[in-house]
Design a protein around this motif. Structure first.
Motif, PDB file in Angstrom:
ATOM      1  N   GLY A  29      -1.792  16.137  -1.932  1.00 29.99           N
ATOM      2  CA  GLY A  29      -2.810  15.160  -2.291  1.00 29.99           C
ATOM      3  C   GLY A  29      -2.433  13.794  -1.750  1.00 29.99           C
ATOM      4  N   TYR A  30      -3.366  12.850  -1.831  1.00 26.31           N
ATOM      5  CA  TYR A  30      -3.106  11.520  -1.263  1.00 26.31           C
ATOM      6  C   TYR A  30      -1.976  10.817  -1.990  1.00 26.31           C
ATOM      7  CZ  TYR A  30      -3.668   6.715   0.200  1.00 26.31           C
ATOM      8  OH  TYR A  30      -3.427   5.463   0.696  1.00 26.31           O
ATOM      9  N   GLU A  31      -2.087  10.707  -3.307  1.00 25.08           N
ATOM     10  CA  GLU A  31      -1.063   9.973  -4.055  1.00 25.08           C
ATOM     11  C   GLU A  31       0.258  10.725  -4.116  1.00 25.08           C
ATOM     12  OE1 GLU A  31      -2.977   6.733  -6.954  1.00 25.08           O
ATOM     13  OE2 GLU A  31      -2.777   8.715  -7.832  1.00 25.08           O
ATOM     14  N   GLY A  32       0.197  12.043  -4.129  1.00 30.44           N
ATOM     15  CA  GLY A  32       1.426  12.834  -4.197  1.00 30.44           C
ATOM     16  C   GLY A  32       2.233  12.795  -2.917  1.00 30.44           C
ATOM     17  N   ALA A  33       1.581  12.456  -1.813  1.00 38.61           N
ATOM     18  CA  ALA A  33       2.266  12.389  -0.514  1.00 38.61           C
ATOM     19  C   ALA A  33       2.898  11.014  -0.355  1.00 38.61           C
ATOM     20  CB  ALA A  33       1.272  12.666   0.611  1.00 38.61           C
ATOM     21  N   SER A  34       4.194  10.922  -0.546  1.00 38.81           N
ATOM     22  CA  SER A  34       4.885   9.630  -0.383  1.00 38.81           C
ATOM     23  C   SER A  34       5.104   9.356   1.100  1.00 38.81           C
ATOM     24  CB  SER A  34       6.228   9.659  -1.109  1.00 38.81           C
ATOM     25  OG  SER A  34       7.126  10.523  -0.429  1.00 38.81           O
ATOM     26  N   LEU A  35       5.357   8.095   1.409  1.00 36.38           N
ATOM     27  CA  LEU A  35       5.656   7.744   2.799  1.00 36.38           C
ATOM     28  C   LEU A  35       6.908   8.472   3.282  1.00 36.38           C
ATOM     29  CD1 LEU A  35       4.860   3.927   2.891  1.00 36.38           C
ATOM     30  CD2 LEU A  35       3.588   5.782   3.981  1.00 36.38           C
ATOM     31  N   THR A  36       7.855   8.678   2.386  1.00 34.08           N
ATOM     32  CA  THR A  36       9.060   9.423   2.754  1.00 34.08           C
ATOM     33  C   THR A  36       8.708  10.869   3.088  1.00 34.08           C
ATOM     34  OG1 THR A  36      10.454   8.016   1.385  1.00 34.08           O
ATOM     35  CG2 THR A  36      11.337  10.178   1.972  1.00 34.08           C
ATOM     36  N   ASP A  37       7.867  11.508   2.239  1.00 30.88           N
ATOM     37  CA  ASP A  37       7.418  12.883   2.523  1.00 30.88           C
ATOM     38  C   ASP A  37       6.752  12.953   3.892  1.00 30.88           C
ATOM     39  OD1 ASP A  37       8.213  13.730  -0.026  1.00 30.88           O
ATOM     40  OD2 ASP A  37       6.220  13.430  -0.891  1.00 30.88           O
ATOM     41  N   LEU A  38       5.875  12.000   4.138  1.00 28.46           N
ATOM     42  CA  LEU A  38       5.097  12.012   5.380  1.00 28.46           C
ATOM     43  C   LEU A  38       5.986  11.809   6.600  1.00 28.46           C
ATOM     44  CD1 LEU A  38       2.081   9.976   4.022  1.00 28.46           C
ATOM     45  CD2 LEU A  38       1.945  12.312   4.916  1.00 28.46           C
ATOM     46  N   THR A  39       6.824  10.770   6.567  1.00 31.70           N
ATOM     47  CA  THR A  39       7.631  10.489   7.755  1.00 31.70           C
ATOM     48  C   THR A  39       8.679  11.571   7.994  1.00 31.70           C
ATOM     49  OG1 THR A  39       9.025   9.007   6.411  1.00 31.70           O
ATOM     50  CG2 THR A  39       7.260   7.991   7.710  1.00 31.70           C
ATOM     51  N   ALA A  41       8.330  14.794   7.242  1.00 32.17           N
ATOM     52  CA  ALA A  41       7.607  15.939   7.806  1.00 32.17           C
ATOM     53  C   ALA A  41       7.217  15.678   9.254  1.00 32.17           C
ATOM     54  CB  ALA A  41       6.361  16.236   6.969  1.00 32.17           C
ATOM     55  N   MET A  42       6.830  14.442   9.549  1.00 35.59           N
ATOM     56  CA  MET A  42       6.389  14.082  10.893  1.00 35.59           C
ATOM     57  C   MET A  42       7.565  13.903  11.846  1.00 35.59           C
ATOM     58  SD  MET A  42       3.539  11.342   9.580  1.00 35.59           S
ATOM     59  CE  MET A  42       2.683  10.921  11.088  1.00 35.59           C
ATOM     60  N   GLY A  43       8.764  13.725  11.293  1.00 33.07           N
ATOM     61  CA  GLY A  43       9.946  13.545  12.121  1.00 33.07           C
ATOM     62  C   GLY A  43      10.012  12.191  12.794  1.00 33.07           C
ATOM     63  N   ILE A  44       9.448  11.157  12.132  1.00 30.97           N
ATOM     64  CA  ILE A  44       9.432   9.816  12.721  1.00 30.97           C
ATOM     65  C   ILE A  44       9.804   8.780  11.650  1.00 30.97           C
ATOM     66  CG2 ILE A  44       7.709  10.398  14.468  1.00 30.97           C
ATOM     67  CD1 ILE A  44       5.577   9.088  12.725  1.00 30.97           C
ATOM     68  N   SER A  45      10.075   7.571  12.095  1.00 34.35           N
ATOM     69  CA  SER A  45      10.382   6.479  11.179  1.00 34.35           C
ATOM     70  C   SER A  45       9.076   5.879  10.657  1.00 34.35           C
ATOM     71  CB  SER A  45      11.184   5.396  11.897  1.00 34.35           C
ATOM     72  OG  SER A  45      10.366   4.773  12.882  1.00 34.35           O
ATOM     73  N   ARG A  46       9.190   5.098   9.587  1.00 36.09           N
ATOM     74  CA  ARG A  46       7.996   4.407   9.072  1.00 36.09           C
ATOM     75  C   ARG A  46       7.427   3.467  10.126  1.00 36.09           C
ATOM     76  NH1 ARG A  46       8.516   3.032   2.623  1.00 36.09           N
ATOM     77  NH2 ARG A  46       9.325   5.072   2.020  1.00 36.09           N
ATOM     78  N   PHE A  53      -0.190   5.269  13.783  1.00 38.19           N
ATOM     79  CA  PHE A  53      -1.299   5.720  12.935  1.00 38.19           C
ATOM     80  C   PHE A  53      -1.831   4.672  11.969  1.00 38.19           C
ATOM     81  CE2 PHE A  53       1.421   9.440  13.826  1.00 38.19           C
ATOM     82  CZ  PHE A  53       0.517  10.205  14.557  1.00 38.19           C
ATOM     83  N   GLY A  54      -1.149   3.554  11.833  1.00 38.97           N
ATOM     84  CA  GLY A  54      -1.572   2.555  10.859  1.00 38.97           C
ATOM     85  C   GLY A  54      -0.934   2.832   9.503  1.00 38.97           C
ATOM     86  N   ASN A  55      -1.524   2.270   8.447  1.00 34.30           N
ATOM     87  CA  ASN A  55      -0.960   2.449   7.113  1.00 34.30           C
ATOM     88  C   ASN A  55      -1.301   3.832   6.554  1.00 34.30           C
ATOM     89  OD1 ASN A  55      -3.614   2.339   6.145  1.00 34.30           O
ATOM     90  ND2 ASN A  55      -3.474   0.192   5.587  1.00 34.30           N
ATOM     91  N   LYS A  56      -0.920   4.073   5.325  1.00 29.93           N
ATOM     92  CA  LYS A  56      -1.112   5.401   4.729  1.00 29.93           C
ATOM     93  C   LYS A  56      -2.593   5.780   4.648  1.00 29.93           C
ATOM     94  CE  LYS A  56      -0.028   8.088   0.555  1.00 29.93           C
ATOM     95  NZ  LYS A  56       0.538   8.026  -0.810  1.00 29.93           N
ATOM     96  N   GLU A  57      -3.438   4.826   4.293  1.00 35.12           N
ATOM     97  CA  GLU A  57      -4.883   5.106   4.211  1.00 35.12           C
ATOM     98  C   GLU A  57      -5.432   5.496   5.580  1.00 35.12           C
ATOM     99  OE1 GLU A  57      -6.672   1.610   2.598  1.00 35.12           O
ATOM    100  OE2 GLU A  57      -5.724   1.863   0.629  1.00 35.12           O
TER     101      GLU A  57
END
Length: 199
Positions: A29-39, A41-46, A53-57
């Motif tokens: 979900g949107y809120e459950g996906a933290s920036l740490t989870d996303l980066t 999984a994506m294998g990249i830095s914030r 890609f811009g911000n989380k939204e």
């Protein structure tokens, strides 16, 4: 005159990274996906995520677009079916398969992604409300055409039929997320179309 400096090429595959972000949003979900989870999984830095890609939204909107063109593409494909009943069958069967595909999160990103979002997830929730409404509008237009062409009875209500199918598809997604098997959900989809069109 000095040459303009050319930026360094990205050291990662943006399409592959977006695909991974889509899966995280789908599963968490949107809120459950933290920036740490996303980066992670994506294998990249914030920094790389923000640059690409811009911000989380913004990342969420791009991931939703990828979902629309990928796992949820059954919706657009169903609209091309030759009859209204075939549209409905392709739409529900596509929903069942997309919601229960091995190796993917169960359920639908567009249904579960922002339902429980608080204030910080309002943009995602509103984006998904619009996304679902657009899908329903496309179905409604297709069924309106079916009435005009005589494929559906003159008294059929395109809005009601579109809402009926969307409600079924959303229910199938919730059932899939709760662990229902593909075969069981397909039986539900088949049963829902026994009295076609819904009156």
């Amino acid at each position: 005159m000095e040459k303009a400096q050319v930026g360094r090429p990205r050291a990662f595959d943006a399409e592959a990274a977006l695909e991974k972000a889509m899966v995280v949003f789908w599963a968490e979900g949107y809120e459950g996906a933290s920036l740490t989870d996303l980066t992670e999984a994506m294998g990249i830095s914030r920094k790389s995520m923000y640059a690409a890609f811009g911000n989380k939204e913004q990342l969420f909107r791009k991931a939703l677009q990828r979902y629309t063109e990928g796992p949820a593409s059954y919706g657009a494909e169903a609209l091309q079916a030759p009859t209204a009943r075939a549209v409905a069958m392709a739409f529900l069967t596509g929903a069942v398969r997309a919601n229960t595909r091995p190796g993917r999160p169960a359920g639908c990103l567009g249904v579960q992604g922002g339902l429980a979002a608080g204030e910080s997830g309002r943009v995602a929730r509103d984006t998904l409300v619009e996304w679902r409404a657009m899908g329903q509008a496309q179905l409604r237009e297709r069924f309106r055409r079916a009435v005009e062409e005589g494929d559906l009875p003159a008294g059929a209500d395109p809005e009601l039929i579109a809402r009926y199918l969307m409600t079924l598809a959303h229910g199938l997604a919730v059932q899939a997320a709760s662990g229902a098997a593909c075969e069981d959900l397909q039986r539900v989809a088949d049963a829902a179309l026994r009295n076609w069109p819904p009156s």
